[in-house]
Design a protein around this motif. Structure first.
Motif, PDB file in Angstrom:
ATOM      1  N   VAL A 106      -9.949 -32.155   0.519  1.00 16.29           N
ATOM      2  CA  VAL A 106     -11.595 -31.883   0.637  1.00 16.29           C
ATOM      3  C   VAL A 106     -11.193 -30.286   0.700  1.00 16.29           C
ATOM      4  N   LYS A 107     -11.273 -29.387  -0.225  1.00 12.71           N
ATOM      5  CA  LYS A 107     -11.215 -27.930  -0.292  1.00 12.71           C
ATOM      6  C   LYS A 107     -12.418 -27.571   0.000  1.00 12.71           C
ATOM      7  N   ALA A 108     -12.468 -26.374   0.683  1.00 16.57           N
ATOM      8  CA  ALA A 108     -13.786 -25.612   0.330  1.00 16.57           C
ATOM      9  C   ALA A 108     -13.341 -23.435   0.558  1.00 16.57           C
ATOM     10  N   THR A 109     -13.844 -23.275  -0.138  1.00 19.48           N
ATOM     11  CA  THR A 109     -13.725 -21.579  -0.231  1.00 19.48           C
ATOM     12  C   THR A 109     -15.384 -20.798  -0.873  1.00 19.48           C
ATOM     13  N   GLY A 110     -14.808 -19.382  -0.604  1.00 17.22           N
ATOM     14  CA  GLY A 110     -16.419 -18.318  -0.592  1.00 17.22           C
ATOM     15  C   GLY A 110     -15.926 -17.675  -1.731  1.00 17.22           C
ATOM     16  N   LEU A 117      -3.421 -25.875  -3.505  1.00 18.55           N
ATOM     17  CA  LEU A 117      -3.533 -27.056  -3.781  1.00 18.55           C
ATOM     18  C   LEU A 117      -2.232 -27.719  -3.564  1.00 18.55           C
ATOM     19  N   LYS A 118      -1.746 -28.820  -2.731  1.00 16.37           N
ATOM     20  CA  LYS A 118      -0.849 -28.822  -2.395  1.00 16.37           C
ATOM     21  C   LYS A 118      -0.711 -30.440  -2.495  1.00 16.37           C
ATOM     22  N   PHE A 152      -3.342 -35.504 -10.526  1.00 12.58           N
ATOM     23  CA  PHE A 152      -2.557 -35.361 -10.710  1.00 12.58           C
ATOM     24  C   PHE A 152      -2.283 -35.790 -12.106  1.00 12.58           C
ATOM     25  N   ARG A 153      -3.164 -36.540 -12.667  1.00 16.57           N
ATOM     26  CA  ARG A 153      -3.015 -36.917 -14.267  1.00 16.57           C
ATOM     27  C   ARG A 153      -3.322 -35.294 -15.329  1.00 16.57           C
ATOM     28  N   PHE A 154      -3.869 -33.622 -13.247  1.00 16.48           N
ATOM     29  CA  PHE A 154      -4.411 -33.038 -14.996  1.00 16.48           C
ATOM     30  C   PHE A 154      -3.038 -31.814 -14.226  1.00 16.48           C
ATOM     31  N   ILE A 155      -3.324 -32.165 -12.932  1.00 12.13           N
ATOM     32  CA  ILE A 155      -2.355 -30.994 -12.147  1.00 12.13           C
ATOM     33  C   ILE A 155      -0.949 -31.603 -11.305  1.00 12.13           C
ATOM     34  N   ARG A 156      -0.151 -31.549 -12.491  1.00 14.49           N
ATOM     35  CA  ARG A 156       1.476 -32.299 -11.857  1.00 14.49           C
ATOM     36  C   ARG A 156       1.918 -31.159 -10.097  1.00 14.49           C
ATOM     37  N   ASN A 157       1.756 -30.390 -10.179  1.00 19.15           N
ATOM     38  CA  ASN A 157       2.658 -29.497  -9.218  1.00 19.15           C
ATOM     39  C   ASN A 157       1.530 -28.838  -8.516  1.00 19.15           C
TER      40      ASN A 157
END
Length: 189
Positions: A106-110, A117-118, A152-157
């Motif tokens: 879960v991530k959250a931003t204002g 992303l880790k 991971f399919r879309f963002i590898r790192n």
């Protein structure tokens, strides 16, 4: 032996056994109101005291966004899914009656909508990004939830992305769902 040390040790053991407890719906709404008040106070200080421009807005507590995902699991993933804390494995673990479980980060931003992303986030079954936009600055407003399956399919790192770059990187896919709610209360229904 100091009895206070023994009591503190017993309390720690109970807490470790018990685990983390998400906020209730009422506590989520209370924390939302407190965050709105904190943002408003900082904005007022910035208007009154020129040097207050150096005061940063508070970070959104992970317990807030994680509790929202747990409380709204049936709305976000389907009526058969429930959520709970995932311990060291993930932020939230969702489970259904058939014994299936999925790891959720879960991530959250204002308003500024930048998120780091880790590697752990990218290994999850689902990445949920709770986007509050200007809600805390305005005192009310919509909540947007982006749910990416198999990130991971879309963002590898590991990387740092804002909303636009995230959606561009992922592209048009059925693996990304974006849900809009008029208010936090509407999401938590």
């Amino acid at each position: 032996m100091d009895s206070r040390a023994g009591m503190a040790s017993d309390r720690r053991k109970r807490t470790m056994v018990k685990g983390r407890v998400p906020l209730s719906r009422d506590e989520i709404v209370q924390l939302d109101a407190a965050l709105i008040r904190a943002f408003r106070t900082i904005a007022e200080l910035r208007e009154q005291v020129p040097a207050a421009r150096h005061i940063k807005s508070p970070p959104l507590p992970p317990i807030f966004s994680e509790s929202i995902v747990i409380a709204a699991a049936t709305r976000l993933f389907g009526s058969e899914w429930t959520g709970k804390y995932g311990g060291t494995e993930c932020d939230v673990l969702i489970e259904n009656g058939r014994g299936e479980s999925k790891r959720v980060e879960v991530k959250a931003t204002g308003q500024h909508a930048f998120q780091e992303l880790k590697a752990k986030d990218l290994r999850a079954d689902h990445l949920v990004w709770v986007r509050f936009g200007r809600r805390f600055n305005l005192g009310q407003g919509p909540v947007e939830i982006a749910i990416l399956t198999d990130p991971f399919r879309f963002i590898r790192n590991p990387c740092r992305l804002d909303t636009a770059r995230f959606e561009k990187r992922v592209g048009s896919t059925d693996s990304l769902r974006i849900l809009d709610f008029d208010s936090l209360e509407a999401l938590l229904q």
